[in-house]
Design a protein around this motif. Structure first.
Motif, mmCIF file in Angstrom:
data_model
loop_
_atom_site.group_PDB
_atom_site.id
_atom_site.type_symbol
_atom_site.label_atom_id
_atom_site.label_comp_id
_atom_site.label_asym_id
_atom_site.label_seq_id
_atom_site.Cartn_x
_atom_site.Cartn_y
_atom_site.Cartn_z
ATOM 1 N N PRO A 11 0.799 -1.231 0.000
ATOM 2 C CA PRO A 11 0.000 0.000 0.000
ATOM 3 C C PRO A 11 0.834 1.284 0.000
ATOM 4 O O PRO A 11 0.469 2.256 -0.667
ATOM 5 C CB PRO A 11 -0.825 -0.132 1.285
ATOM 6 N N ALA A 12 1.973 1.300 0.723
ATOM 7 C CA ALA A 12 2.798 2.511 0.773
ATOM 8 C C ALA A 12 3.442 2.790 -0.576
ATOM 9 O O ALA A 12 3.296 3.875 -1.153
ATOM 10 C CB ALA A 12 3.866 2.381 1.861
ATOM 11 N N GLY A 13 4.179 1.814 -1.104
ATOM 12 C CA GLY A 13 4.886 2.018 -2.361
ATOM 13 C C GLY A 13 3.954 2.218 -3.533
ATOM 14 O O GLY A 13 4.178 3.091 -4.377
ATOM 15 N N ALA A 14 2.895 1.399 -3.622
ATOM 16 C CA ALA A 14 1.967 1.505 -4.746
ATOM 17 C C ALA A 14 1.239 2.839 -4.730
ATOM 18 O O ALA A 14 1.031 3.455 -5.791
ATOM 19 C CB ALA A 14 0.974 0.350 -4.712
ATOM 20 N N ASN A 15 0.846 3.306 -3.553
ATOM 21 C CA ASN A 15 0.136 4.586 -3.501
ATOM 22 C C ASN A 15 1.048 5.743 -3.892
ATOM 23 O O ASN A 15 0.631 6.665 -4.603
ATOM 24 C CB ASN A 15 -0.434 4.825 -2.103
ATOM 25 N N ILE A 155 16.378 6.676 -3.244
ATOM 26 C CA ILE A 155 15.666 5.425 -2.981
ATOM 27 C C ILE A 155 14.563 5.685 -1.962
ATOM 28 O O ILE A 155 14.765 6.402 -0.973
ATOM 29 C CB ILE A 155 16.626 4.342 -2.455
ATOM 30 N N VAL A 156 13.395 5.093 -2.217
ATOM 31 C CA VAL A 156 12.291 5.122 -1.258
ATOM 32 C C VAL A 156 12.039 3.678 -0.822
ATOM 33 O O VAL A 156 11.604 2.849 -1.628
ATOM 34 C CB VAL A 156 11.015 5.727 -1.867
ATOM 35 N N LEU A 284 17.815 8.733 1.174
ATOM 36 C CA LEU A 284 16.936 7.576 1.380
ATOM 37 C C LEU A 284 15.724 8.041 2.163
ATOM 38 O O LEU A 284 15.857 8.716 3.182
ATOM 39 C CB LEU A 284 17.658 6.475 2.167
ATOM 40 N N ALA A 285 14.529 7.684 1.680
ATOM 41 C CA ALA A 285 13.289 7.921 2.427
ATOM 42 C C ALA A 285 12.652 6.566 2.734
ATOM 43 O O ALA A 285 12.731 5.639 1.925
ATOM 44 C CB ALA A 285 12.326 8.789 1.621
ATOM 45 N N LEU A 286 12.046 6.449 3.903
ATOM 46 C CA LEU A 286 11.361 5.224 4.300
ATOM 47 C C LEU A 286 9.895 5.542 4.543
ATOM 48 O O LEU A 286 9.568 6.517 5.237
ATOM 49 C CB LEU A 286 11.995 4.642 5.558
ATOM 50 N N ILE A 287 9.004 4.736 3.974
ATOM 51 C CA ILE A 287 7.576 4.953 4.128
ATOM 52 C C ILE A 287 6.922 3.650 4.586
ATOM 53 O O ILE A 287 7.471 2.564 4.425
ATOM 54 C CB ILE A 287 6.913 5.461 2.827
ATOM 55 N N GLY A 288 5.732 3.770 5.168
ATOM 56 C CA GLY A 288 5.030 2.590 5.655
ATOM 57 C C GLY A 288 5.770 1.925 6.803
ATOM 58 O O GLY A 288 6.489 2.575 7.564
ATOM 59 N N GLU A 289 5.624 0.609 6.920
ATOM 60 C CA GLU A 289 6.253 -0.119 8.017
ATOM 61 C C GLU A 289 7.773 -0.105 7.946
ATOM 62 O O GLU A 289 8.441 -0.344 8.952
ATOM 63 C CB GLU A 289 5.742 -1.558 8.059
ATOM 64 N N ALA A 290 8.332 0.155 6.772
ATOM 65 C CA ALA A 290 9.782 0.254 6.666
ATOM 66 C C ALA A 290 10.328 1.383 7.536
ATOM 67 O O ALA A 290 11.460 1.322 8.018
ATOM 68 C CB ALA A 290 10.192 0.479 5.209
ATOM 69 N N SER A 291 9.515 2.393 7.782
ATOM 70 C CA SER A 291 9.915 3.508 8.644
ATOM 71 C C SER A 291 9.649 3.215 10.112
ATOM 72 O O SER A 291 10.053 3.993 10.982
ATOM 73 C CB SER A 291 9.147 4.778 8.240
ATOM 74 N N GLY A 292 8.953 2.118 10.388
ATOM 75 C CA GLY A 292 8.530 1.807 11.756
ATOM 76 C C GLY A 292 7.124 2.267 12.051
ATOM 77 O O GLY A 292 6.625 2.083 13.166
#
Length: 395
Positions: A11-15, A155-156, A284-292
């Motif tokens: 959901p994070a990456g696709a959105n 990179i995201v 580097l950016a982290l989104i969704g659960e990858a960011s915690g």
């Protein structure tokens, strides 16, 4: 050379890819990679282990993003309450909650299908290595046993809990603390509600039961340090079978996944710069659960996935092109609301996960559905000043 590489098409990456692709003013050459064959109707080799419930927070984000769900994504039954079984305190309570019961695989594939052709999609591909070079990232991809390399300026990471991207780039990054075991069984009776189970003999987190058409999902979240996970799961199955009078024996499938459980807002990591030998800083950016970003009380992550992807997109569009320092600063600033939200839920957590406190809360009937059962009911009722709670013989 890509401007943005999104790793992970949940959901994070696709959105995020959808938002970038639909932007008529988009100036970023973007590619999204996922190990699942999301361009196909199904991929039974890799299935996301998930209960498939959309919380009110996730529903709110879908509304904010003007996203609707086609009927084929909805699962049955749709239910409007949570049945809470506290085996530690031998209390049962019902609570009103409005979740959407969905097919998680179909949900992910639907979001992936919404990504514009202006964003390159590379499904069924594994990210093998990520290396910092002078001025760009070099990423090795493996598809159908063939490897090749691509380059990207930013990179995201959207590859979920225990993110490979986060661990590969940031050597000191922590690993996920929990994982789930979820099994599907033939349904022997109807369960018109979501069941949450608290039992410290099984886990210090929680377990769940959800009906999906003619199947019942039984799952539990266990610490990664657990040495006998399957024994714990068998104990859970034994207890719910005995208590609810079920016969969960005909097993359809077994799934597993890491679960993000952030205990402190400082554990969240949304942005990072890696310094190269020539002094450049690669973003580097982290989104969704990858960011915690996931609820410390329920492990719900879809609402945070949608929210973080929206925040990064807004930071991207409100900054000058390729000014990644400004982009990541804007994204970090927007994520303060998520830090505050998780901090608040962390304060609430003992009310759910400390057995004595939870017992007190459940006995008061706070926010519970208070109803009198018929006299013929086999359940014994113990009355409190705030209503009733059901009592059975707990295993």
């Amino acid at each position: 050379m890509y401007d943005l590489l999104i790793i992970g098409a949940g959901p994070a990456g696709a959105n995020l890819a959808r938002l970038i692709g639909d932007d008529p003013n988009n100036l970023y050459k973007t590619v999204i990679v996922d190990k699942r064959a999301l361009d196909q109707p199904s991929d039974y080799r890799r299935i996301k282990s998930c209960g498939g419930l959309l919380s009110p927070d996730a529903q709110h984000m879908l509304a904010e993003l003007d996203l609707s769900l086609p009927s084929y994504i909805m699962d049955s039954p749709q239910f409007f309450k949570v049945r809470t079984l506290d085996f530690d305190n031998q209390i049962e309570r019902d609570y009103r909650r409005l979740y959407y019961n969905i097919d998680r695989e179909k949900f992910d594939r639907h979001l992936f299908s919404l990504i514009s052709k202006r964003v390159e999609k590379i499904p069924n591909t594994i990210v093998k290595t990520i290396d910092p070079m002078d001025g760009y990232w070099e990423i090795e991809l493996v598809q159908d046993n063939k490897s090749y390399k691509i380059q990207a300026r930013c990179i995201v990471g959207a590859d979920g809990a225990n993110s490979f991207t986060r661990r590969k780039i940031i050597s000191s990054s922590r690993k996920a603390k929990y994982f789930s075991i979820q099994k599907s069984y033939e349904a022997t009776q109807k369960l018109p509600y979501f069941i949450g189970v608290f039992d410290s003999d099984i886990t210090d987190y929680y377990s769940w039961m959800i009906q999906k058409k003619d199947s019942i999902l039984l799952g539990t979240a266990l610490p990664c340090t657990e040495k006998n996970p399957h024994l714990k799961f068998d104990l859970l199955k034994q207890k719910v079978n005995a208590y609810l009078g079920l016969n969960l024996e005909v097993e359809h499938a077994v799934e597993g996944a890491f679960i993000e459980r952030t205990f402190h807002p400082n554990d969240l990591l949304f942005t990072h710069f890696t310094k190269t030998p020539n002094g450049e800083k690669l973003p580097l950016a982290l989104i969704g659960e990858a960011s915690g970003a996931a609820s410390p009380t329920s492990a719900e992550g879809i609402s945070y996935a949608l929210k973080t992807s929206l925040y990064f997109y807004r930071a991207l569009t409100q900054s000058s092109r390729h000014n990644y320092k400004h982009i990541l600063a804007g994204y970090e600033r927007r994520c303060h609301v998520i830090r505050n939200n998780i901090a608040f839920k962390t304060v609430k957590s003992p009310g759910m996960y400390h057995p004595k406190i939870r017992g007190l809360v459940m006995r008061t009937g706070f926010t519970a559905i208070n109803k009198k059962l018929q006299a013929s009911s086999p359940l014994h009722l113990s009355q409190t000043s705030c209503g009733f709670y059901k009592k059975r013989t707990f295993p």
